[in-house]
Design an enzyme around this catalytic site. Structure first.
Site, PDB file in Angstrom:
ATOM      1  N   ASP A  83      38.629  47.703  36.879  1.00  0.00           N
ATOM      2  CA  ASP A  83      39.737  46.697  36.184  1.00  0.00           C
ATOM      3  C   ASP A  83      40.957  47.531  35.533  1.00  0.00           C
ATOM      4  OD1 ASP A  83      39.966  43.697  34.719  1.00  0.00           O
ATOM      5  OD2 ASP A  83      41.422  45.162  34.056  1.00  0.00           O
ATOM      6  N   CYS A 100      40.368  37.502  60.100  1.00  0.00           N
ATOM      7  CA  CYS A 100      39.161  37.463  60.531  1.00  0.00           C
ATOM      8  C   CYS A 100      39.013  37.246  62.167  1.00  0.00           C
ATOM      9  CB  CYS A 100      37.981  36.768  59.710  1.00  0.00           C
ATOM     10  SG  CYS A 100      38.280  34.897  60.048  1.00  0.00           S
ATOM     11  N   CYS A 118      46.551  31.329  34.209  1.00  0.00           N
ATOM     12  CA  CYS A 118      45.661  31.279  33.091  1.00  0.00           C
ATOM     13  C   CYS A 118      46.725  30.996  31.813  1.00  0.00           C
ATOM     14  CB  CYS A 118      44.643  32.111  33.054  1.00  0.00           C
ATOM     15  SG  CYS A 118      45.048  33.787  33.242  1.00  0.00           S
TER      16      CYS A 118
HETATM   17 ZN   LIG Z   1      39.932  34.080  58.294  1.00  0.00          ZN
END
Ligand SMILES: [Zn+2]
Length: 336
Positions: free
Chosen positions: A57, A241, A183
């Site tokens: 972080d 992908c 947030c």
């Molecule tokens: Zn994909």
């Protein structure tokens, strides 16, 4: 206590067993982002006995985080989250290896951070970092457990193409900056963020046992409460992908700036910079304003800004309107 007893309440589960526990002990999980979701996930993974946990972080603990980020307490305010989280979890489970890394995740750092990971856990708060993690996870063929939470709504999805769609299949277009709620603007219900973190931890544990990813998007209404499963299909033209493009991973930037979840804080991560002598810098800046150490960082209050300097040269600059102002403050007080 016999240390072998420590995991008895989960090894007795037929879904896990002694063989499953050995798989956990041999596994390496990388949690990117230690806010509300990352706190809950990292805590459960440490307690379950995941052998190697890397906690990343870029931020420091703020009082406003304590409403939902369960790894931190009041004395931790101003200290790096990664450092505090690692300390806390080492005290929780001394039998596993835990690393806390206070770094910004971007195209130049991400490959090193996820090297040798068996699973990557999303605890981030922004789309750009999620697209980057999605690309690196697809490129390395490592499962990526996405999680998001805002107001009373959350989402979880295990991503491991070609068996599932990827995060880019789910979110093909990046919305223009400033159009998504954060947030800060929409708020967050703490029971919801803990539910989402728990669901992510459950997905990670199942994946590490070799269970197939569900391939569904889990949509959580934390208020009613209710969980829906939505089937997500791979897009035949997905740039990540299917076509194998590396839009985020390939981004070359000489100096990296990132604003932090709807706040007036900007993180500056200079690429060509070595370690900083924080004590010497503290002495120099002490003459200009208040400078003090908080754990491994140096806090400096100058011109109405809070500058948090890390030993590797990175800085968080709070109270700035834009990147130009952040660069100016950095150049003036930390030096380039
Ligand atoms: Zn994909």
């Amino acid at each position: 206590m016999d240390r072998a007893d420590r995991y008895r309440r989960q090894t007795v589960l037929p879904e896990i067993g002694e063989a499953g526990q050995r798989r956990f002990a041999a596994a390496h999980a990388v949690v990117i982002g230690l806010g509300a979701l990352g706190s809950v996930t990292a805590d459960l993974l440490a307690r379950a006995g995941i052998g190697r946990l890397r906690l990343v972080d870029r931020d420091v603990v703020e009082l406003v985080n304590l409403q939902r980020q369960t790894l931190y307490t009041e004395p931790d305010v101003d200290r790096p989250k990664a450092e505090v989280a690692a300390e806390r979890l080492r005290a929780t489970n001394g039998d596993i290896a835990i690393e806390g890394i206070a770094k910004d995740v971007h195209s130049r750092t991400v490959e090193d951070l996820v090297r040798s990971a068996d699973v990557i856990v999303d605890g981030t708060d922004n789309l750009e970092t999620r697209f980057l993690l999605n690309e690196v996870a697809v490129a390395r063929s490592v499962p990526f457990v996405y999680g998001g939470a805002i107001a009373t709504q959350g989402m979880v999805m295990s991503i491991h193409p070609p068996r599932t769609a990827c995060f880019r299949c789910l979110t093909p277009k990046t919305p223009p900056p400033g159009t998504l709620p954060t947030c800060d603007t929409a708020g967050i219900f703490n029971a919801l963020s803990s539910q989402v973190g728990s669901l992510q931890a459950g997905e990670v544990l199942r994946l590490l046992l070799g269970e197939p990813p569900s391939g569904d998007l889990l949509v959580v209404d934390g208020w009613i409460p209710e969980i829906q499963r939505i089937r997500v299909a791979r897009r035949p033209d997905c740039p990540t992908c299917v076509r194998g493009e590396r839009e985020y991973l390939g981004a070359k930037r000489s100096q990296v700036l990132a604003s932090i979840c709807g706040s007036d804080t900007i993180s500056i991560d200079p690429v060509h910079r070595g370690p900083v002598d924080l004590d010497a810098l503290g002495t120099r800046l002490g003459r200009l304003g208040a400078a003090r150490r908080a754990g491994s960082v140096l806090l400096v209050d100058v011109e109405g800004h809070r500058v948090t300097v890390f030993a590797d040269g990175r800085a968080l600059i709070r109270g700035v309107a834009d990147e130009a102002e952040a660069r100016t403050i950095y150049a003036k007080y930390v030096g380039v």
